[in-house]
Write a protein that holds these residues in place. Structure first.
Motif, PDB file in Angstrom:
ATOM      1  N   HIS A   3      -4.785  -5.751  -6.697  1.00  0.00           N
ATOM      2  CA  HIS A   3      -4.717  -4.458  -7.327  1.00  0.00           C
ATOM      3  C   HIS A   3      -3.837  -4.385  -5.504  1.00  0.00           C
ATOM      4  CE1 HIS A   3      -8.877  -5.347  -8.322  1.00  0.00           C
ATOM      5  NE2 HIS A   3      -8.383  -4.624  -9.260  1.00  0.00           N
ATOM      6  N   ILE A   4      -3.461  -3.006  -5.805  1.00  0.00           N
ATOM      7  CA  ILE A   4      -2.575  -2.476  -4.637  1.00  0.00           C
ATOM      8  C   ILE A   4      -3.569  -1.218  -3.517  1.00  0.00           C
ATOM      9  CG2 ILE A   4      -1.016  -0.393  -4.078  1.00  0.00           C
ATOM     10  CD1 ILE A   4       0.630  -2.338  -6.359  1.00  0.00           C
ATOM     11  N   LYS A  14       1.418   2.781   5.085  1.00  0.00           N
ATOM     12  CA  LYS A  14       1.473   1.127   4.397  1.00  0.00           C
ATOM     13  C   LYS A  14       0.340   0.970   3.148  1.00  0.00           C
ATOM     14  CE  LYS A  14      -0.604  -1.648   7.297  1.00  0.00           C
ATOM     15  NZ  LYS A  14      -1.961  -1.928   8.823  1.00  0.00           N
ATOM     16  N   ALA A  15       1.460  -0.063   2.491  1.00  0.00           N
ATOM     17  CA  ALA A  15       1.089  -0.557   0.930  1.00  0.00           C
ATOM     18  C   ALA A  15       0.590  -1.930   1.011  1.00  0.00           C
ATOM     19  CB  ALA A  15       1.876  -0.034   0.348  1.00  0.00           C
ATOM     20  N   VAL A  16      -0.688  -2.535   0.734  1.00  0.00           N
ATOM     21  CA  VAL A  16      -1.222  -3.614   0.643  1.00  0.00           C
ATOM     22  C   VAL A  16      -1.580  -4.051  -1.191  1.00  0.00           C
ATOM     23  CG1 VAL A  16      -2.517  -5.607   1.541  1.00  0.00           C
ATOM     24  CG2 VAL A  16      -1.063  -3.164   2.667  1.00  0.00           C
ATOM     25  N   VAL A  27       2.888  -6.857   2.381  1.00  0.00           N
ATOM     26  CA  VAL A  27       3.115  -5.865   2.646  1.00  0.00           C
ATOM     27  C   VAL A  27       4.336  -4.912   2.827  1.00  0.00           C
ATOM     28  CG1 VAL A  27       2.320  -4.423   4.835  1.00  0.00           C
ATOM     29  CG2 VAL A  27       0.933  -6.532   3.889  1.00  0.00           C
ATOM     30  N   ALA A  28       3.785  -3.819   2.627  1.00  0.00           N
ATOM     31  CA  ALA A  28       5.185  -2.585   3.386  1.00  0.00           C
ATOM     32  C   ALA A  28       4.845  -1.967   3.994  1.00  0.00           C
ATOM     33  CB  ALA A  28       5.771  -2.359   1.860  1.00  0.00           C
ATOM     34  N   LEU A  57       6.122   0.700  -1.913  1.00  0.00           N
ATOM     35  CA  LEU A  57       5.649   0.431  -3.750  1.00  0.00           C
ATOM     36  C   LEU A  57       6.862  -0.503  -4.280  1.00  0.00           C
ATOM     37  CD1 LEU A  57       2.942   2.387  -5.509  1.00  0.00           C
ATOM     38  CD2 LEU A  57       2.401   0.182  -3.502  1.00  0.00           C
ATOM     39  N   ASP A  58       8.178  -0.080  -4.335  1.00  0.00           N
ATOM     40  CA  ASP A  58       8.996  -0.617  -4.504  1.00  0.00           C
ATOM     41  C   ASP A  58       9.297  -2.424  -4.094  1.00  0.00           C
ATOM     42  OD1 ASP A  58       9.994   1.045  -5.942  1.00  0.00           O
ATOM     43  OD2 ASP A  58      11.447   2.403  -4.845  1.00  0.00           O
ATOM     44  N   ARG A  59       9.059  -2.507  -2.695  1.00  0.00           N
ATOM     45  CA  ARG A  59       9.354  -3.420  -1.573  1.00  0.00           C
ATOM     46  C   ARG A  59       8.516  -4.021  -2.052  1.00  0.00           C
ATOM     47  NH1 ARG A  59       8.990  -1.259   4.623  1.00  0.00           N
ATOM     48  NH2 ARG A  59       8.670  -3.608   4.115  1.00  0.00           N
TER      49      ARG A  59
END
Length: 480
Positions: A3-4, A14-16, A27-28, A57-59
């Motif tokens: 999951h994100i 921050k997106a994990v 993490v990005a 999310l690209d990262r």
């Protein structure tokens, strides 16, 4: 299962990527700019939220393509209380007014006069940071724009709209608008009328853990996902962080020592406390509410001491720890560190900080100690006020940048006279909470919201400090 969790902060996003609710894969994070066109104004370009999330999310996809392909849910927590006005095509009519925008002071008084019991029906007493007074300000000052308004959006809901094409909100974030009756979780037509907003221009409200749309096909392809990917309704930031820190059952209390401080206590009943400047909203777990006491200046107060003394915060922590071991609290001045006013329990945004007991022998170490102590006392004041209105904290967890200081944690535990727990990955609490909501939206059992978070340690009250701190806390409020 993958999951994100996405956390939309005011200054950064921050997106994990998370596996099985706990293991962080990658993490990005990216900063986002705040615009302050005039004193007291605070705005952001809503499309910047979207482009920054897409970049993050690209990262994630570049860093972990195999795991990204297996993602089944996305959850979003985000900064609350904004006012983002969309037109009939669901495009922003102007930049979003943020939670720390202060221009709607007059409208707060007008709203309270129009709805005297609003603090017992909504999340609290009208405040310029809350959405409803902002809408009243816009109606006065930008009427042509408001005539074109067809939808009110909150931060994370606008990002979810971009990801799914679906319009929705959920009770934790919607409760911050003061257009929602918090006890029932429904938009209130009378409150909308008082503010001058058409209830037809509000999104449907669904459970925080419900699927509120699925990721668009072009985005599935962009990130190499097999799909389908459910996107949860999500959470306001305090609620998402509380959930991510393990706060889901009545009695769970999560204290955040950040730039500001928040005492979030999970409650089985709706216990509003507007007379004590307590915010009360729906939580993001079933059948519970979240009582929030606010310390306006927590680590920001220690940052200020660093500025005036020329010390870095880690140095101040070391020096203050050595001071308290050698001399004890009695030698330090008393500091009421309300540098940006007091929210809970006095609702006095006009108050300024006060230091007593200054003399030529006062050192930076003493000032640093007094600051940590004063913030700990303010947290204790918040919890005491919340207890007064019927909230019952039982288990305390502490997160935030202030947890790097063992002295600060000891002072907090002693001021509360309760043990406080640290958790693993405290800096991931927001994305972790959003990830848990994503898991349920994608089909995981609702019970996973209440799964505990591993403790990294427990800090007990210091019996040698208890009496002297109680005396100093009482003296802090004594007239001078």
């Amino acid at each position: 299962m993958m999951h994100i969790g996405i956390d939309l902060g005011t200054s950064g996003i921050k997106a994990v990527l998370i596996e099985d609710l706990t293991r962080v894969i990658t993490v990005a994070s990216e900063p986002v700019a705040v615009s302050r066109p005039r004193v007291g104004y605070s705005e952001q370009d809503a499309d910047l939220w979207v482009s920054t999330v897409l970049t993050c999310l690209d990262r994630l996809a570049a860093d972990a393509p195999r795991e990204m392909a297996a993602v089944r849910g996305i959850g979003i927590s985000g900064q609350m209380l904004c006012a983002l006005i969309l037109d009939a095509g669901l495009k922003p009519l102007r930049p979003a007014m943020l939670w720390n925008d202060q221009r709607a002071l007059v409208e707060c008084a007008e709203l309270l006069e129009a709805v005297p019991d609003i603090g017992r029906r909504t999340n609290g007493t009208p405040d310029p940071g809350i959405t409803a007074p902002k809408l009243m300000w816009l109606r006065k000052h930008e009427p042509a724009l408001m005539d074109r308004a067809r939808m009110l959006m909150l931060t994370k809901d606008y990002v979810r709209l971009a990801l799914t094409g679906e319009v929705a909100s959920e009770p934790s974030d919607a409760g911050g608008t003061q257009l929602l009756d918090v006890a029932s979780g429904q938009w209130d037509a009378d409150l909308c009328r008082a503010v001058g907003w058409d209830p037809a221009h509000l999104p449907p409200v669904v459970d925080s853990w419900a699927e509120a749309g699925r990721l668009k096909p072009d985005l599935l392809q962009r990130w190499g996902m097999t799909g389908p990917v459910s996107v949860a309704a999500g959470a306001g930031d305090n609620m998402g962080s509380t959930l991510g820190a393990g706060g889901a059952r009545p009695g769970d209390a999560v204290l955040t020592i950040g730039t500001s401080g928040v005492a979030c206590i999970v409650d089985a009943s709706f216990h509003p406390g507007p007379e004590r400047a307590i915010l009360t909203s729906a939580h993001v777990a079933p059948d519970v509410f979240l009582s929030m006491g606010v310390v306006m200046s927590a680590t920001a107060s220690l940052d200020w001491v660093g500025q005036v003394t020329g010390r870095k915060v880690p140095e101040l922590d070391v020096e203050a720890t050595a001071f308290i071991a050698a001399e004890g609290p009695a030698a330090a001045p008393l500091f009421l560190p309300c540098l940006t006013g007091i929210r809970t329990p006095l609702n006095r945004p006009d108050m300024t900080g006060r230091i007593t007991g200054l003399h030529p022998g006062v050192t930076p170490a003493m000032l640093a100690y007094a600051t940590m102590e004063g913030v700990a006392f303010q947290f204790a004041d918040c919890v005491a006020a919340q207890t007064e209105v019927g909230v019952r904290p039982e288990r305390f967890t502490v997160v935030g940048g202030g947890t790097r200081s063992a002295l600060w944690l000891k002072l907090l535990a002693t001021a509360l006279n309760r043990p406080v727990s640290m958790i693993e990955g405290a800096d991931m609490a927001g994305p972790r909470g959003a990830g848990r909501l994503a898991a349920v939206a994608a089909g995981a059992p609702l019970s996973c919201l209440q799964e505990p978070v591993a403790a990294a340690g427990v800090i007990d009250p210091d019996p040698d400090l208890r009496d002297v701190l109680a005396h100093r806390r009482a003296a802090m409020w004594a007239p001078v």
